[in-house]
Enzyme design. Sequence first.
Site, PDB file in Angstrom:
ATOM      1  N   ASP A  90       0.946  88.924  41.012  1.00 17.66           N
ATOM      2  CA  ASP A  90       1.591  89.523  42.185  1.00 17.66           C
ATOM      3  C   ASP A  90       0.644  90.388  43.008  1.00 17.66           C
ATOM      4  O   ASP A  90      -0.064  91.240  42.462  1.00 17.66           O
ATOM      5  CB  ASP A  90       2.786  90.383  41.754  1.00 17.66           C
ATOM      6  CG  ASP A  90       3.972  89.524  41.352  1.00 17.66           C
ATOM      7  OD1 ASP A  90       4.095  88.404  41.873  1.00 17.66           O
ATOM      8  OD2 ASP A  90       4.762  89.986  40.502  1.00 17.66           O
ATOM      9  N   HIS A 109       2.105  84.003  36.891  1.00 15.50           N
ATOM     10  CA  HIS A 109       3.418  83.382  36.725  1.00 15.50           C
ATOM     11  C   HIS A 109       3.689  82.394  37.855  1.00 15.50           C
ATOM     12  O   HIS A 109       3.001  82.371  38.876  1.00 15.50           O
ATOM     13  CB  HIS A 109       4.526  84.434  36.597  1.00 15.50           C
ATOM     14  CG  HIS A 109       4.584  85.417  37.729  1.00 15.50           C
ATOM     15  ND1 HIS A 109       3.698  86.462  37.865  1.00 15.50           N
ATOM     16  CD2 HIS A 109       5.425  85.512  38.787  1.00 15.50           C
ATOM     17  CE1 HIS A 109       3.993  87.153  38.951  1.00 15.50           C
ATOM     18  NE2 HIS A 109       5.034  86.600  39.535  1.00 15.50           N
ATOM     19  N   ARG A 124      13.850  92.883  41.282  1.00 11.35           N
ATOM     20  CA  ARG A 124      12.528  93.186  40.712  1.00 11.35           C
ATOM     21  C   ARG A 124      12.105  94.618  41.000  1.00 11.35           C
ATOM     22  O   ARG A 124      12.173  95.083  42.134  1.00 11.35           O
ATOM     23  CB  ARG A 124      11.476  92.243  41.300  1.00 11.35           C
ATOM     24  CG  ARG A 124      10.147  92.327  40.563  1.00 11.35           C
ATOM     25  CD  ARG A 124       9.110  91.427  41.188  1.00 11.35           C
ATOM     26  NE  ARG A 124       8.178  92.232  41.943  1.00 11.35           N
ATOM     27  CZ  ARG A 124       7.252  91.739  42.772  1.00 11.35           C
ATOM     28  NH1 ARG A 124       7.168  90.444  42.957  1.00 11.35           N
ATOM     29  NH2 ARG A 124       6.430  92.530  43.407  1.00 11.35           N
TER      30      ARG A 124
HETATM   31  C1  OGA Z   1       8.132  87.683  41.381  1.00 11.86           C
HETATM   32  C2  OGA Z   1       8.203  86.246  41.106  1.00 11.86           C
HETATM   33  C3  OGA Z   1       9.423  84.630  39.864  1.00 11.86           C
HETATM   34  C4  OGA Z   1      10.826  84.140  39.775  1.00 11.86           C
HETATM   35  O1  OGA Z   1       9.160  88.356  41.283  1.00 11.86           O
HETATM   36  O2  OGA Z   1       7.040  88.165  41.666  1.00 11.86           O
HETATM   37  O3  OGA Z   1       7.251  85.553  41.309  1.00 11.86           O
HETATM   38  O4  OGA Z   1      11.053  83.281  38.925  1.00 11.86           O
HETATM   39  N1  OGA Z   1       9.344  85.820  40.586  1.00 11.86           N
HETATM   40  O5  OGA Z   1      11.675  84.589  40.531  1.00 11.86           O
HETATM   41 MN    MN Z   2       5.483  86.825  41.649  1.00 15.30          MN
END
Ligand code: OGA
Ligand code: MN
Length: 275
Positions: free
Chosen positions: A100, A252, A266
Amino acid sequence: MSELTLRPLTPVVGAEVSGLDLRCPLDEREADQLQSALLTYGVLFLRGQDITPAQQLAFARQMGEISIPPIQPHHDAYPEMLVLDQVSPVGEGADEWHSDNSFMQEPPLGSILKAVQLPSCGGDTCFASMYAAYEALSEPIRQLVDGLSAIHDITKPMQRAIAAGLLSADLAEVQKKNPPVVHPVVRTHPVTGKKGLYVNGNSTSEIVGLSARENELLLRFLIDHVRDPAFQCRFTWDLGSIAFWDNRAVQHYAVADYRERRVMHRVTLKGDRPY
Ligand code: OGA
Ligand code: MN
């Protein structure tokens, strides 16, 4: 007192945590155990956490200092909480391997993401250990990349979104406010001391000092290398599931395979400048 237990998802990344109830503050021992598990596994998953935004924020404050990243929609009542609300996620940015906000001078330490509304099927999230990715490189390539640094540019994912007709933005203006930054291609984790690969397909635009053709080969190779399933785990969400990742050690990828509404909350933790 309930006992915290950890079940690794793969040998290299991810563990499911049970025995914690995030509706109440963690005691010091639980908080320490969770912090150290995060360092070991890179990403932790907690299921069945029926918590409010305020409780999620309180949990995040026990894990670090909250930061508010630029340019993302926030919760109306809780500005520290980002809201990801998607129906057709293809090309919206998270469906590419990333760490991120690596385009910041001081990218986040990590994030705590909670599933609020889910499609009936799909919408998993994958995580990959950048320690494992680095360690899988051959010694000569490790020596080569150890000394390199790369440019991370907020407008790289935006250019893609504009090309796909998903976004309109004045990129020159965005870049003035968020100038591209340079980070090492291999970063040393400030706590574990371990080396991890730190380029990503979302925001890394070029390796410094290489010709365009060298970048085409080496940067593309490194971005592709991260996609090896041997470095990854994959998490299937339930409502109330939480993922807590160490943004310094893992990347990710949000699998964009659904067409129903998916809402995630988040909270982002403040990080340091990579070295
Ligand atoms: C984030 C992201 C992944 C998701 O929140 O930075 O990449 O699965 N989320 O929502
Ligand atoms: Mn992300």
